[in-house]
Design an enzyme around this catalytic site. Sequence first.
Site, PDB file in Angstrom:
ATOM      1  N   CYS A  27      -2.233   9.580   2.726  1.00 33.47           N
ATOM      2  CA  CYS A  27      -1.610   8.840   1.430  1.00 33.47           C
ATOM      3  C   CYS A  27      -2.660   9.458   0.241  1.00 33.47           C
ATOM      4  CB  CYS A  27      -1.534   7.265   1.624  1.00 33.47           C
ATOM      5  SG  CYS A  27      -3.105   6.793   1.932  1.00 33.47           S
TER       6      CYS A  27
ATOM      7  N   GLU B 173       0.913  -1.189   0.094  1.00 33.02           N
ATOM      8  CA  GLU B 173       0.149  -0.100  -0.001  1.00 33.02           C
ATOM      9  C   GLU B 173       0.871   1.135   0.051  1.00 33.02           C
ATOM     10  OE1 GLU B 173      -3.162   0.083  -0.028  1.00 33.02           O
ATOM     11  OE2 GLU B 173      -3.504  -1.861   0.076  1.00 33.02           O
TER      12      GLU B 173
HETATM   13  P1  NAD Z   1       8.213   4.417   5.138  1.00 35.01           P
HETATM   14  O1  NAD Z   1       8.240   3.586   3.804  1.00 35.01           O
HETATM   15  O2  NAD Z   1       9.407   5.616   5.185  1.00 35.01           O
HETATM   16  O3  NAD Z   1       8.182   3.747   6.276  1.00 35.01           O
HETATM   17  C1  NAD Z   1       7.154   2.512   6.290  1.00 35.01           C
HETATM   18  C2  NAD Z   1       7.800   1.536   7.334  1.00 35.01           C
HETATM   19  O4  NAD Z   1       8.765   1.146   6.770  1.00 35.01           O
HETATM   20  C3  NAD Z   1       7.954   1.900   8.729  1.00 35.01           C
HETATM   21  O5  NAD Z   1       7.600   1.032   9.830  1.00 35.01           O
HETATM   22  C4  NAD Z   1       9.375   2.142   8.653  1.00 35.01           C
HETATM   23  O6  NAD Z   1       9.959   1.678  10.029  1.00 35.01           O
HETATM   24  C5  NAD Z   1       9.829   0.876   7.729  1.00 35.01           C
HETATM   25  N1  NAD Z   1      11.061   1.225   6.996  1.00 35.01           N
HETATM   26  C6  NAD Z   1      11.497   2.475   6.658  1.00 35.01           C
HETATM   27  N2  NAD Z   1      12.905   2.325   5.765  1.00 35.01           N
HETATM   28  C7  NAD Z   1      12.949   1.064   5.874  1.00 35.01           C
HETATM   29  C8  NAD Z   1      13.904   0.204   5.042  1.00 35.01           C
HETATM   30  N3  NAD Z   1      14.887   0.677   4.437  1.00 35.01           N
HETATM   31  N4  NAD Z   1      13.769  -1.067   5.077  1.00 35.01           N
HETATM   32  C9  NAD Z   1      12.859  -1.822   5.899  1.00 35.01           C
HETATM   33  N5  NAD Z   1      11.763  -1.073   6.483  1.00 35.01           N
HETATM   34  C10 NAD Z   1      11.847   0.233   6.382  1.00 35.01           C
HETATM   35  O7  NAD Z   1       6.691   5.275   4.767  1.00 35.01           O
HETATM   36  P2  NAD Z   1       6.500   6.395   5.872  1.00 35.01           P
HETATM   37  O8  NAD Z   1       7.312   7.714   5.754  1.00 35.01           O
HETATM   38  O9  NAD Z   1       6.033   5.982   7.286  1.00 35.01           O
HETATM   39  O10 NAD Z   1       4.904   6.879   5.138  1.00 35.01           O
HETATM   40  C11 NAD Z   1       4.876   7.852   4.295  1.00 35.01           C
HETATM   41  C12 NAD Z   1       4.483   7.062   2.985  1.00 35.01           C
HETATM   42  O11 NAD Z   1       3.501   5.924   3.069  1.00 35.01           O
HETATM   43  C13 NAD Z   1       3.945   7.998   1.903  1.00 35.01           C
HETATM   44  O12 NAD Z   1       4.451   7.787   0.777  1.00 35.01           O
HETATM   45  C14 NAD Z   1       2.519   7.590   1.930  1.00 35.01           C
HETATM   46  O13 NAD Z   1       2.003   7.882   0.486  1.00 35.01           O
HETATM   47  C15 NAD Z   1       2.630   6.179   2.059  1.00 35.01           C
HETATM   48  N6  NAD Z   1       1.140   5.884   2.508  1.00 35.01           N
HETATM   49  C16 NAD Z   1       0.459   4.890   1.793  1.00 35.01           C
HETATM   50  C17 NAD Z   1      -0.920   4.568   2.443  1.00 35.01           C
HETATM   51  C18 NAD Z   1      -1.863   3.670   1.597  1.00 35.01           C
HETATM   52  O14 NAD Z   1      -2.650   3.151   2.381  1.00 35.01           O
HETATM   53  N7  NAD Z   1      -1.436   3.338   0.433  1.00 35.01           N
HETATM   54  C19 NAD Z   1      -1.383   4.977   3.686  1.00 35.01           C
HETATM   55  C20 NAD Z   1      -0.368   5.853   4.370  1.00 35.01           C
HETATM   56  C21 NAD Z   1       0.899   6.149   3.999  1.00 35.01           C
END
Ligand code: NAD
Length: 460
Positions: free
Chosen positions: A248, A214
Amino acid sequence: MITTELSNIGNIIQNQREFFKSGKTKDVTFRIEQLKNLRQAIIEHEESIVEALKADLHKPTVESYLTEIGVIKEIDYAIKHLKTWTKPKKAPVSFDFFSYSARIYPEPLGVVLIIGPWNYPFQLIISPLVGAIAAGNCAILKPSEIASHTSDVIAKIIAKHFDPAYIAVVEGGVEASQKLLAEKFDHIFFTGGTAVGKIVMVAAAKYLTPVTLELGGKSPCIVDSDINLEHTVRRITWGKFINAGQTCIAPDYLLVNKTIKKDLINGLEKCLKEFYSDNPVNSPDYARIISQKHFERLVNFLKDGEVIIGGENQPSERYLAPTVIDNVSLEDSVMQEEIFGPILPIIEYTDIAEAITLINSRPKPLALYLFSQNKNLQKRVLQETSSGGVCINDTVMQVGVSSLPFGGVGDSGIGNYHGKASFDTFSHNKSVLQNSFWLDLKWRYAPYEGKLPIIKKFLG
Ligand code: NAD
C-alpha cells in the site's frame, strides 16, 4: 480449513460481549499475558506462516520475516510500554478550578472487528490485533479470503491459542464481511481499498460505530538531482518491487528531476538485475501477483506509455517482471488508478513546483517520498503537500517505526495505528473531573444578581 458458520456470527459476538462484561480484559496483567501468548503462537507457527505466504504470494522467506512475522516487534513494543499507556494521566486545571483535580482514564471499547486485505495478509490482521489486546478489547478477525492459505493459518493459530469468547476468526469473502458489518461493534478497523472503505463506513454509520480506515492510493516519489544516486536507486527498487509491488505504501510513480532522469533509469535497470538477476522469473526473491484478476488488471497497464524495462509476463504463473514505464500521460489508466503491482511509471519535471502541483491536484496519498539532500526543498515539499506520512531519502521504512503513527488522510484513510497510536485507536479516553468538599464558592449558583462582574473577571 476452519470455517465459521456465518449464522454463528451473532453467537460469537454475544459470547464476546459476555466475556468483555466479566471485566477480565481490563486487567493489565491479563493483557500482557495475552500479548505474550500471541507472540508465542506466532513463533510456534513461523513455518506454517511462511509456507502459507509462499502459497498465496510466492512471498520470499526473508520478506515474510521482515514484513509479516516482524509484527512481533509491535507486540514487544506494546508489552514494554503497556503499563505506562494504561495509567490514568493527570490533566492540568486552570486557577479557577483550584479545588478540582482532572485525570484521563484510557478504557477499552468492547468488542471490535478487524478486517484485513491480502497483500500483507498476516501482519495487517495481527498488527491491529496487538492494539486491540493492549487496549483491553475482545476482537473478531476477518482475514482476506483472497490470501486463503494465510487466512487458514490465522484461523488455526487463533483457535488454538485463544478462547473464541475473547478472540475469534471469521473466514470468508464479501458475504462474511457483510454479515459481520450488519452487526454492532464498538470499533471497526478496516484495511483495504478506498471503495470498500466507503462500504464499511456506511455500515458503521448505522450504529455510530467509530472506524479506522487504512486505505490506499497513489503514493508519489519525488527524485531531485541532489542525491546519492546509488542509494536512491536501491531504496526505490526495494520499496517498489518488494512483494511484487503489492504494497500500500510502495512508491506508485516517480516524479523525477529532468536532469537526473537518464542516470536514474540506468541505475534502476542495473539494480533490478542485481536484485533479481537477468531473469526475475527464476529469482526466489521475487513474488507473484495474488490472483488472475489482479494479474490481468496489471497487464492492461502495459498498454500505457512506453515500457523501457521489464514488461515480460507469464499468466499461468501470475508473473509480471519488474517494469518501468516512460512517456505516460496523466490521463492514462496507469496514472489514474492505484497500481498496486510491479509497474513504475516515470514522469519528469523541470521545476519542483510542477511536481507539487501534480501531487496537490490528486487525492491525498498514503505516503509521499522525497529523495533530496536539499534542506530547502525538503522543507518546501513538507509544507506544500499533504499525505498520510512522508519518508525522506528512503521508501517504506516508515512503517517499521513503532513510535510513528501510521495512517492516511483524505482518500487514503481515517485514523492511524502502530505503537501507542494502536493503543489509542482501540481505547476511549475517559475524562474524569473531581471536586472536593472543603469549599463551595457560590458564584455560579442562582440567584445571579450581582454575580456578572465576577463571571466577567473569570472570562478575562
Ligand atoms: P479490498 O478492499 O478489496 O478488501 C479488503 C477486505 O474487505 C477483505 O477482507 C475483503 O473480504 C473485504 N471486502 C471486499 N469487498 C467487500 C464488500 N463489498 N463489502 C464488505 N467487505 C468487503 O482490498 P484488497 O484488495 O484486499 O487490498 C488492496 C487495497 O488495500 C489497496 O487499495 C491497498 O492500497 C490497500 N491497503 C492499504 C493498507 C494500509 O495500511 N493503508 C495496507 C494494505 C493494503
